[in-house]
Design a protein around this motif. Sequence first.
Motif, mmCIF file in Angstrom:
data_model
loop_
_atom_site.group_PDB
_atom_site.id
_atom_site.type_symbol
_atom_site.label_atom_id
_atom_site.label_comp_id
_atom_site.label_asym_id
_atom_site.label_seq_id
_atom_site.Cartn_x
_atom_site.Cartn_y
_atom_site.Cartn_z
ATOM 1 N N ALA A 186 -93.087 76.559 -24.498
ATOM 2 C CA ALA A 186 -92.583 76.896 -23.160
ATOM 3 C C ALA A 186 -91.907 75.710 -22.492
ATOM 4 O O ALA A 186 -91.009 75.878 -21.654
ATOM 5 N N ALA A 187 -92.304 74.476 -22.860
ATOM 6 C CA ALA A 187 -91.713 73.284 -22.247
ATOM 7 C C ALA A 187 -90.463 72.815 -22.980
ATOM 8 O O ALA A 187 -89.891 71.783 -22.622
ATOM 9 N N GLY A 188 -90.021 73.530 -24.036
ATOM 10 C CA GLY A 188 -88.842 73.136 -24.776
ATOM 11 C C GLY A 188 -89.101 72.091 -25.839
ATOM 12 O O GLY A 188 -88.151 71.548 -26.415
#
Length: 709
Positions: free
Chosen positions: A450-452
């Motif tokens: 989700a944070a890349g």
Amino acid sequence: MNLFRSFQGKLLLFFLLVDMVMVGALVATVSRGAHWALETASREHLLELAHFASGGIDEQLRLRWTAAQSLASNPFMTNSVIDTLGRSDYLEPLMQRLSLPGESDLWLLDFKGRVIARNGQSESVGSFAQAPWWPKVASGEPQALVVSEGSGARVLFAFPVVYQKHTEGALVARFDLSFVRGGAARQGIEVVLLDGEVPLTGHLSEQVIGELQSLSSAPGRRNTALIDGMYYLVVPVEGFAQEHGFGWSLVLSVPAEHISGPVEVLRQRMIQGGVGMAVVLILLIFWRTRLLMRPLQQLQVSMRRIIDGGDLNERIQVRTGDELDAIADTFNLMLERLAHRGAELERSREHLSLLAQITSSSPNAILMVGVEGWVLVCNEAAEKLFGWPRLELLGTSFQERMVPEASRELITGLLARAGSGETVEAELSLVTQQAGVIPVHLALSRILDAAGQVQGHVCIARDLREVQRLRESLVQSEKMAAVGTLVAGLSHELNNPLGVILGFAQAQLMRPTLDNASRTAFTLIETHTQRCARLVRTLLDFSRRSGPARERIEVGRMLERVQELAIGQAQRGEVQLKIIEPPADLPGLEANVPEMESALLNLVGNALDATPPGGTVSMGAHVIPAGNEMELFVADTGSGMAPDVRQRMFDPFFTTKPVGQGTGLGLSITRSIVESHGGRIDVETALGAGTTVRLWFPLAPVQPTEVSA
């Protein structure tokens, strides 16, 4: 049973177990101490009785020894042995009335061991000259020994009767062992006298005697044992018995209940007291735990309503002001968070289910590899392709388990490229459990969280073994087509010069003035030229896939012709070429003679090339009745073949010989010839152990068959 499943029941059970353990430990400690004290006192008492009995035995033996010795040295006995005149008038009545302590038997012997007289209790014995102790007594040595008879064991003393330093006879006294029991028997203690493993008095079973052998009768060593409810003590019989080498031991036994009975009574009383204390303790604990369990029961009822109703909005109401109140508040907070998480999980469940179906139904192997290289997820196709169970694959290193060492640097570079966002595809090799290293088409792509951040890589592997086989089959087909064309052309081109050479050699052989050496040389040229012509025809048949005519041949004669053709090569290589004598009744074989000789010459030539100087190449034939077959074999003592060479030995144009020394077609043509005759070929080889090639042919005629090279 429901009581002991509750918290209150567990408390009751815990304290009950503690009480039982304490009572049991107390009972065990006290009873062990009492038992040890009684056992020690009993052992000391038995030891005193044993030493007293041992002393009594020694005293009785010495008394009988002294009495018998005094009687033997009595002048009356000496005169009775020496003087033979009239002794029957006075000696026999005297011996009839004569006796020693206890129940005793007496015999008076002359210098030859014959019985002169006996007392009234002894049985009639004519002579003791054959007794094993008589030679020592006749030489003047007194003897003491134990003799076994039908009525039991007895002690026998034999004293020489000496006159003027010469043994003129002997006095023999025999006693029973009734004096052994003594005072111990009057106290209820069983006494057994052992001579090694043989009971002289009393009775002991073989099992008890065997277990008593492990005890030591030496002072200070373990000499007691408890066997089948009886307490046994073993002591040596010292004094007279040891001096005369009897090796006796006294075994005293008393029932174990004499020792354990008082201890058992004490144990029962202590157990009764412990049970009473446990009952009182349980009542006190039951009363106190009921007060503690009421808030817990309220908490249980509230939680059951939430579970049964499935309503996460309901809350537990417990107000006790202690730890139970804190537990209720924590549980209410957990319910609030579960309600929030439940909504999120419901939304993602359908999406995850769809992704799982796509992954599991894919025909390609799919693996998720974490950033540290561990396999995190794999589908069923990955299990089938790599051969390891899913649980064994998960958590293992992708590079160490499935990537060959030579390809790990390449995989590292591909993963780095995929980590930058590029979709990478490559054809390389991976390791499987059953098939080893296999070719695959590998596609790599990264997975972001989700944070890349890169969470790992998805590896999709497609098996290329079938594709590779199709490629190789296509290349081989094209290669064999070219080989067929080449062989057909070469066969026609070689036939003309071979015909010229053959004609010249045959013309020279027709000259009457040709010397023997030249005739031998031209004969050899003719033979080898004809062999070359047959090989050319065989190559042509091989390329055309045609089957030549057959005739019945004599196998022994065929082996001799092959030996004649190959003997020159064998002599140049300093190798012995021999034929294992075939059986006299060896049947004929339906085959094409040139083809069969060519096949055997190929095998013999290869064996001679592989055998160092001083080695041996042998060939032979015999019938296998079980399969109605004939076996031909060629064996050498050469260097053998490695597994990779063994696997490719029948491939056309494959050879291990230097360039210019081999075409790689010999074994391929040989196999074609064997299979066209309905036979089969097998090779037994190992590095450094030589090679044996076996050919099997059916004895019944077989129609020629077309086989592929």
